[in-house]
Design an enzyme around this catalytic site. Structure first.
Site, mmCIF file in Angstrom:
data_model
loop_
_atom_site.group_PDB
_atom_site.id
_atom_site.type_symbol
_atom_site.label_atom_id
_atom_site.label_comp_id
_atom_site.label_asym_id
_atom_site.label_seq_id
_atom_site.Cartn_x
_atom_site.Cartn_y
_atom_site.Cartn_z
ATOM 1 N N SER A 107 28.078 43.500 43.005
ATOM 2 C CA SER A 107 26.622 43.368 43.099
ATOM 3 C C SER A 107 26.012 44.630 43.694
ATOM 4 O O SER A 107 24.890 45.019 43.355
ATOM 5 C CB SER A 107 26.243 42.165 43.967
ATOM 6 O OG SER A 107 26.622 40.970 43.335
ATOM 7 N N SER B 265 22.716 39.145 45.688
ATOM 8 C CA SER B 265 23.892 38.384 46.125
ATOM 9 C C SER B 265 23.935 37.060 45.388
ATOM 10 O O SER B 265 23.037 36.229 45.535
ATOM 11 C CB SER B 265 23.818 38.145 47.640
ATOM 12 O OG SER B 265 24.783 37.178 48.027
ATOM 13 N N GLY B 266 24.961 36.875 44.580
ATOM 14 C CA GLY B 266 25.085 35.650 43.802
ATOM 15 C C GLY B 266 25.012 34.405 44.672
ATOM 16 O O GLY B 266 24.209 33.511 44.446
ATOM 17 N N SER B 267 25.814 34.373 45.725
ATOM 18 C CA SER B 267 25.887 33.197 46.594
ATOM 19 C C SER B 267 24.756 33.159 47.610
ATOM 20 O O SER B 267 24.408 32.101 48.116
ATOM 21 C CB SER B 267 27.218 33.206 47.348
ATOM 22 O OG SER B 267 27.222 34.280 48.276
ATOM 23 N N GLY B 268 24.208 34.325 47.953
ATOM 24 C CA GLY B 268 23.203 34.383 49.008
ATOM 25 C C GLY B 268 23.804 34.178 50.388
ATOM 26 O O GLY B 268 23.098 33.947 51.366
ATOM 27 N N GLU B 269 25.128 34.259 50.477
ATOM 28 C CA GLU B 269 25.788 34.019 51.766
ATOM 29 C C GLU B 269 26.652 35.195 52.230
ATOM 30 O O GLU B 269 27.284 35.110 53.285
ATOM 31 C CB GLU B 269 26.664 32.755 51.690
ATOM 32 C CG GLU B 269 25.927 31.470 51.365
ATOM 33 C CD GLU B 269 24.944 31.018 52.455
ATOM 34 O OE1 GLU B 269 24.957 31.608 53.552
ATOM 35 O OE2 GLU B 269 24.143 30.100 52.187
ATOM 36 N N THR B 270 26.705 36.287 51.455
ATOM 37 C CA THR B 270 27.502 37.441 51.874
ATOM 38 C C THR B 270 26.985 37.949 53.225
ATOM 39 O O THR B 270 25.823 38.299 53.363
ATOM 40 C CB THR B 270 27.397 38.575 50.825
ATOM 41 O OG1 THR B 270 27.511 38.007 49.516
ATOM 42 C CG2 THR B 270 28.469 39.620 51.032
ATOM 43 N N GLU C 101 26.855 39.130 37.924
ATOM 44 C CA GLU C 101 26.707 40.583 38.057
ATOM 45 C C GLU C 101 26.148 41.217 36.780
ATOM 46 O O GLU C 101 25.224 42.032 36.828
ATOM 47 C CB GLU C 101 28.058 41.223 38.423
ATOM 48 C CG GLU C 101 28.541 40.838 39.811
ATOM 49 C CD GLU C 101 30.058 40.641 39.919
ATOM 50 O OE1 GLU C 101 30.517 40.116 40.939
ATOM 51 O OE2 GLU C 101 30.786 41.008 38.960
#
Lengths: 195, 195, 195, 195
Positions: free
Chosen positions: C48, C87-92, C162
């Site tokens: 990302s 960020s795909g998960s939004g948690e990185t 991505e």
């Protein structure tokens, strides 16, 4: 928003036609050479450089011994190594120079590019052709409207080549996963935990 | 030019006093842990990050299996790995977080830092102290002249720590060369040929 | 080769459905905020991060004042700046932390992500949702065959997100070109000549 | 530990003698050209590349419009720009090529290097000489002992040049701070808050 969607449409259409035009022979040879390489080095400039890094990251997840030219811990190229060079034009100075050095030490070179004849393809062991932008017929009527901005491109510079290269290389990862019998969980286990 | 030379003098003086203050025990332990590590990961932010990359490059020349946190082909940390964290204050968020993750997976952590007590040192297996800037006595006379700019620092922010870390880590490379019996020619052979 | 083409097909199909699901409101707001920002900062981890760099490069070609978090000459974030976090998960961790710092200094935050509810979206001013991988019904029959490897994914980890993010952001570039009246030739003129 | 300290001593001694040998004329011209440049580009390969990035970071803290060749948002070089090239030998391909491109577009070039005569110095507007490793008299007695490893270098490859370049460039930052009337606090305010 209208142009966002139109440009995405142009890119998707290009991906579809590119996927159909892929040469099985080129792709199969690419996969075969990759699987036989002692170590893999990747190189690209600008956005092509980012694309080839995305590929290198997945190769690492698959446990390949892979290096990005220009990063800190990249060692010297040697006989038996493989250099993968991504360049739409095949004429980017930095890339051609890297390929020449690879040639000199006896490493193999694979070019991912749009043109069959370039400084890069001339010294590559294998060339994988990915179409870039379509050549447009340059009639004088076209030229007049082009100048008027009617045909201004929504996918400027190397955009179509770069996205196609990313999607193609992600496709190659799929083939490698199957050939090596690797499951997604095994990739996840090697995925960087500190970024 | 006058200030250029004066600042260089300040840095050199700091290097001399730092070299004398080094703890043999800390340095010997650092070298011992390095030689025993399966894989070495390095991390640093800003200019400390550049310093630790310069160290990683030499470790690669010495044939260590070394990775820079944040670069493309850096895999996940595991038990038996070593994380070397360089941070003057020992409080840089990114670095402390990296150390916490290393701790969780059971990797060893070495902190190169200026302060004995910090979030970083608290979770490190070994701490190597390198002095940063001298604390100045803050008398009110001093403060007045400081405000007038008379004592404005010629080596701003982390400069002294960063240069000291680079020179110290190059010193550690010397010890590793001797312990491993490596000659300069062997380093040169692994030095990147395409940059 | 068969899996290469099949994976490319999966990706293209995902791009088509994602393009249709895009929210006009989210995209138009994204473009509006971008055009109003004093300076643009981008941040992303892993692949990302590569995608958001590709976007930053085009923003630079369009003459935006743009910076990549973590690169050498990136200054401190301030009020009036815009942070774009991918960020795909939004948690990185790294990304959430960057967003928190942006929040504290009063910068605006735009999240490009797959999930409506995450640590990242909670503190963002605008969220643009890009679908990632489809959730599959986990029947016990499915689970048995999954374990047997029949449904092993050909587009592992964040691949779909991505590629979708790259194509979407290239679409946004098209909208910006039209809104700003920029032609391809003007982008080419700013394209790096030394890479 | 013994070799660590001995190598640090060698480096410090080299810094002292280098500081004395600096040409006031070269350094003053360097500072003058820097202060007059519209935009500053820096380039270096390997560890010299890390050193020049450390310099670029401080130039950014001083509010210079500065770019690192090869990073994401670096635009094309133009007339009126300044390229600072750091290369011990002055023969690193990538660097010489960058300088040639700078020459072609009419940008100014400053070389930070160890040798007066090289491919790089030939096309530079200003050359700042920093001594690298001392040339040793190669008597046959010396050669015999060298082969026996008695004189094996503790500061391999470009180490002495690289550390000297870092300390010298930090010295130049001191001169710039004084000339521009910048205090440390102003640098801190621009220091990246997310790294």
């Amino acid at each position: 928003m209208r142009e966002t969607r139109r440009a995405m449409g142009e890119i998707i259409e290009h991906l579809q036609s590119s996927s159909k035009k892929l040469s099985s022979k080129q792709v199969n040879n690419f996969i075969k050479i990759l699987l036989g390489a002692r170590r893999v080095f990747v190189v690209g400039a600008g956005r092509s450089g980012l694309v080839v890094k995305a590929f290198a990251m997945r190769l690492m997840h698959l446990d390949f011994d892979v290096y990005v030219v220009g990063e800190t811990i990249t060692p010297s190229l040697r006989v038996g190594d493989l250099l993968i060079a991504v360049s739409g034009s095949g004429e980017t100075d930095l890339i051609v120079q890297a390929a020449k050095i690879a040639r000199k030490v006896g490493a193999k070179i694979i070019a991912i590019t749009s043109y069959t004849k370039s400084s890069l393809t001339k010294i590559s062991d294998l060339v994988v052709i990915l179409p870039g932008r379509k050549k447009v017929a340059r009639t004088s009527a076209f030229m007049r409207r082009e100048l008027a901005g009617e045909y201004a491109s929504l996918t400027p510079l190397g955009t179509l080549f770069e996205v196609t290269a990313l999607v193609f290389l992600d496709g190659v990862i799929a083939s490698l996963m199957v050939k090596l019998g690797r499951k997604e969980e095994e990739l996840r286990a090697r995925h960087a935990t500190i970024e």
